[in-house]
Design an enzyme around this catalytic site. Structure first.
Site, short mmCIF file in Angstrom:
data_model
loop_
_atom_site.label_atom_id
_atom_site.label_comp_id
_atom_site.label_asym_id
_atom_site.label_seq_id
_atom_site.Cartn_x
_atom_site.Cartn_y
_atom_site.Cartn_z
N LYS A 49 130.07 37.63 113.87
CA LYS A 49 129.32 36.64 113.60
C LYS A 49 128.05 36.88 113.19
CE LYS A 49 131.64 33.46 116.15
NZ LYS A 49 132.07 32.13 115.73
N SER A 299 137.40 41.57 116.32
CA SER A 299 136.53 40.90 115.91
C SER A 299 135.13 41.16 116.70
CB SER A 299 136.84 39.04 116.02
OG SER A 299 137.19 39.04 117.42
#
Length: 314
Positions: A49, A299
């Site tokens: 992110k 991720s």
């Protein structure tokens, strides 16, 4: 969009970590393919992110930065926006549910963000954010439905192709579709024959249904352990990008997700949150039949003690 991803890579130099790529002979033997893991758990704030947050916020004008940035998130995006705000001298406001994990709230506040609580049972976070923006004039940087956020997220896959070359398959977790669409666009530009497959939990399969029906579906607050995929639906920007660039969508069970997290922890010594382990879960559970050279985006690695304990003791 591919040019935007390339521009984002240049913008992120010196700010984002170029995360490592690891392999496992055991995994290769188990699935009959050559597997490469892109470890975004080693990114700043512990997840991909940071890439999208920095790429989008860094491009704001001086006047926009002076008014601050606003977003809504209870997890990795909240921390990423807060950290980027700290780095760039931009005041950040984060709309978070009142039941957000204390560790994530503390980390977000530690980066200097102002937290605005809301009740997820009674309020909609986007509406709370709109009311705040109407009063304060901040720029909203949403968790995934923003072209420059998508471009930033796509740099993870770009780095993977840069280092190891062409792939036959790329497996990417899917929540709101920012990482998936960015990765698929990067794959189209770097390795056109690579099949990009998005992976979701079975009980949070809104994107899979949307992909196969070509109609946007939503799933409200699904009780999956992969909390990063609890987004109710793909966005207005990410849905068409997923339809255009992604080759397939598959789902995995909660049991498969837990087993993948445990495998990564005990066999590969990698702390990966459940959402980040979806690609490996798809391989180990045979939801996806691997072929040749396979890339997997891990991720993120942010788990609280409750989740870790539940997984280890399962």
């Amino acid at each position: 969009m591919f040019k935007r991803i390339q521009a984002a890579r240049e913008r992120l130099k010196g700010h984002a970590n170029v995360t490592p790529i690891v392999t496992s002979r055991t995994v290769n033997r188990m699935v009959g393919a050559e597997v490469y893991f892109k470890c975004e758990n080693f990114q700043r704030v512990g997840a991909f992110k940071f890439r999208g947050a920095f790429n989008s916020i860094s491009q704001l004008s001086a006047e926009e930065k002076s008014r601050g940035v606003l977003t809504y998130s209870s997890g990795n995006h909240a921390q990423a926006v807060a950290l980027v705000g700290q780095l760039l001298g931009v005041q950040t406001t984060i709309v978070m549910p009142n039941d957000a994990p204390a560790t994530k709230r503390a980390a977000t506040e530690g980066y200097g963000a102002t937290i605005v609580e809301y009740d997820p049972e009674k309020e909609i976070r986007e509406e709370v954010a709109r009311n705040i923006q109407a009063a304060g004039g901040q720029t909203v940087i949403p968790p995934f439905d923003h072209e420059e956020v998508v471009a930033g997220q796509g740099t993870a896959a770009l780095e993977l192709f840069d280092e190891i070359g062409a792939l036959d398959m790329l497996l990417v977790p899917c929540g709101g579709g920012g990482l998936l669409s960015g990765s698929a666009i990067a794959a189209r530009g770097m390795s056109p024959k690579c099949r990009v497959i998005g992976i979701e939990p079975e009980i949070a399969d809104d994107a899979t249904k949307s992909f196969h029906t070509k109609i946007l579906h939503s799933v409200h607050n699904p009780p999956t352990i992969a909390d990063g995929t609890r987004t109710s639906s793909l966005g207005k920007i990410t849905f068409p990008l997923v339809l255009q660039y992604v080759d397939d969508m598959k789902t995995v069970s909660e049991e498969a997700i837990i087993e993948a997290v445990k495998f990564l922890l005990f066999r590969m010594k990698l702390v990966i949150e459940p959402s980040g382990a979806l690609g490996l879960a798809a391989l180990l559970s045979r939801a996806v039949a691997p072929k040749g050279r396979v890339g997997i985006i891990l991720s993120g690695g942010n788990m609280d003690s409750v989740t870790i304990t539940k997984i280890v003791n399962s």
